[in-house]
Design an enzyme around this catalytic site. Structure first.
Site, mmCIF file in Angstrom:
data_model
loop_
_atom_site.group_PDB
_atom_site.id
_atom_site.type_symbol
_atom_site.label_atom_id
_atom_site.label_comp_id
_atom_site.label_asym_id
_atom_site.label_seq_id
_atom_site.Cartn_x
_atom_site.Cartn_y
_atom_site.Cartn_z
ATOM 1 N N LYS A 131 -2.363 6.708 1.936
ATOM 2 C CA LYS A 131 -0.825 6.582 1.174
ATOM 3 C C LYS A 131 -0.792 8.170 1.433
ATOM 4 O O LYS A 131 0.259 8.690 0.356
ATOM 5 C CB LYS A 131 -0.622 5.916 0.333
ATOM 6 C CG LYS A 131 -0.414 4.846 0.367
ATOM 7 C CD LYS A 131 0.476 3.654 1.470
ATOM 8 C CE LYS A 131 1.628 4.221 0.745
ATOM 9 N NZ LYS A 131 2.748 3.446 1.685
ATOM 10 N N HIS B 107 -8.392 6.095 7.993
ATOM 11 C CA HIS B 107 -8.401 6.042 6.777
ATOM 12 C C HIS B 107 -10.449 5.947 6.471
ATOM 13 O O HIS B 107 -10.662 6.724 5.509
ATOM 14 C CB HIS B 107 -8.101 4.838 5.473
ATOM 15 C CG HIS B 107 -6.619 4.800 5.888
ATOM 16 N ND1 HIS B 107 -5.908 5.966 5.776
ATOM 17 C CD2 HIS B 107 -6.131 4.246 5.409
ATOM 18 C CE1 HIS B 107 -4.006 5.245 5.743
ATOM 19 N NE2 HIS B 107 -4.607 4.159 5.742
ATOM 20 N N SER C 207 2.151 6.269 -5.178
ATOM 21 C CA SER C 207 1.909 5.753 -3.239
ATOM 22 C C SER C 207 0.642 4.977 -3.576
ATOM 23 O O SER C 207 1.548 3.818 -3.123
ATOM 24 C CB SER C 207 1.603 6.884 -2.389
ATOM 25 O OG SER C 207 2.572 6.562 -1.136
#
Length: 304
Positions: free
Chosen positions: A45, A107, A137
Site C-alpha cells: 500500500k 513486496h 491504507s
C-alpha cells in the site's frame, strides 16, 4: 472461487509472512530474472499499482494498446511471491509474460529478493510512502482483502504496525533496508509516494530517465491522464474489482489516494505516541518523509 480463508501471520526467517507468500518459496527464490526485467518493489500500500501502471503505459501503451482493455494490470505486472493453490502463482505468471521487458512487482524485504535480480543487474524501482498514511491504507486493505490476516480494529492494527507485526515485516526495516541497498547497488531508483502526488510530471520524467523511455509530449500526457487516481479507480483493469478475494463493499482497493489522510484516523494521543516511537526507530536513518504536501491546482487531477 470459494471464499478464501483468512491466513494467520507467522514469522518466517524473522519476518512476518503468511502461507500465501511462503508456500512457493523455492520457486520464488530460484526465479530466473532476465537482464531487462524491471522489478517494482514496495511495502504494501505504498503506490505499487500506481507505479506499475505508469511503467506499463510507458513501455506498452503504444505497442500493445489492446492489452490495456483486455488484460488486468495484475496479470500484466505479476506479483512475484503470491501463491494461492489452484488459482494463482506469481512465478508462473512472470515466466509466461508475453511482453518484454517484463514488469514484475514484489513486496519482499530486500534480503528476500531472488539473487538472480542482482546477478542480472536488473533495474529496480522502489516506492516508499510515509508511515502514517501507509498504516492507514494498509489497515483498510486488510479489512477488504481475505488474503490478509484479520486486521482487528484501528487501535489494534496501529499498535501491530508500530510493533512490526505485519505481513512483510516492519515498515521501518523495509524502507530503510531498501534505502541501504541503494547505496551499494546503483540500479535502484528510490521514489517517494508524496513526490509523485506533488509533481507527477517531474517524477515520471525521472522514472523515464532511469528505465530508458523517451515518450513524446503527447504520450506523456496520456500517461499522466491515464494514471490519475480518478481514472484508475474507474478502470476495471486497474481497480482490482476483478479479484475475487477482495471485498470492495467493505472498502475499495483504491480508496482515497491522498497524502495526509492519517489525520482522519489518528487521535492526538495516537499521533504523539507514534511520533515518539518513530523517532526512536528512525534515529539512525537518513530517510526523510513528508506527511503532507503543498496543494497544487496544476497537479490535483493527477493525484493518487
Amino acid at each position: 472461487m470459494e471464499t478464501l480463508p483468512r491466513p494467520e501471520l507467522f514469522y518466517f526467517h524473522g519476518v512476518g509472512m503468511t502461507k500465501y507468500f511462503t508456500e512457493n518459496w523455492e520457486n520464488t527464490q530460484n526465479f530466473k530474472a532476465r537482464p531487462d526485467d524491471i522489478l517494482i518493489a514496495t511495502y504494501p500500500k505504498a503506490g505499487t499499482t500506481w507505479v506499475s501502471y505508469i511503467l506499463d503505459l510507458l513501455h506498452f501503451g503504444q505497442t500493445h494498446p489492446e492489452r490495456l482493455k483486455s488484460v488486468p494490470l495484475h496479470d500484466r505486472v505479476p506479483f512475484l511471491e503470491i501463491y494461492i493453490p489452484n488459482w494463482l502463482s506469481g512465478t508462473d505468471q512472470a515466466d509466461h509474460l508475453p511482453t518484454s521487458p517484463r514488469l514484475i512487482k514484489t513486496h519482499l524485504p530486500v534480503q528476500f529478493v531472488p539473487k538472480s535480480f542482482w546477478e542480472q543487474n536488473c533495474k529496480v524501482v522502489y516506492v516508499a510512502r510515509n508511515a502514517k498514511d501507509n498504516a492507514v491504507s494498509y489497515f483498510h486493505f486488510g479489512r477488504m482483502n481475505n488474503a490478509q490476516p484479520e486486521p482487528g480494529d484501528w487501535n489494534t492494527f496501529l499498535q501491530n504496525f508500530m510493533d512490526g507485526k505485519m505481513v512483510f515485516g516492519p515498515w521501518y526495516d523495509h524502507v530503510n533496508n531498501w534505502w541501504k541497498k541503494k547505496q551499494t547497488y546503483s540500479n535502484i531508483h528510490y521514489m517517494f509516494y508524496e513526490d509523485l502526488i506533488e509533481d507527477p510530471g517531474k517524477e515520471i520524467d525521472r522514472l523515464c530517465s532511469f528505465v530508458g523511455c523517451s515518450p513524446s509530449a503527447g504520450e506523456k500526457k496520456k500517461v499522466l491522464e491515464g494514471t490519475s487516481f480518478d481514472k484508475m479507480k474507474e478502470n476495471k483493469m486497474t481497480n482490482y474489482t476483478t479479484v475475487p478475494v477482495m471485498d470492495h463493499a467493505v472498502s475499495p482497493f483504491m480508496r482515497k489516494g491522498k497524502v495526509g489522510d492519517w489525520k482522519t484516523h489518528f487521535t492526538v494521543a495516537q499521533s504523539e505516541h507514534f511520533n515518539e516511537d518513530y523517532k526512536q526507530k528512525m534515529k539512525d536513518s537518513t530517510l526523510q518523509f513528508h506527511t503532507e504536501v503543498q496543494k497544487s491546482l496544476d497537479n490535483r487531477s493527477y493525484r493518487f
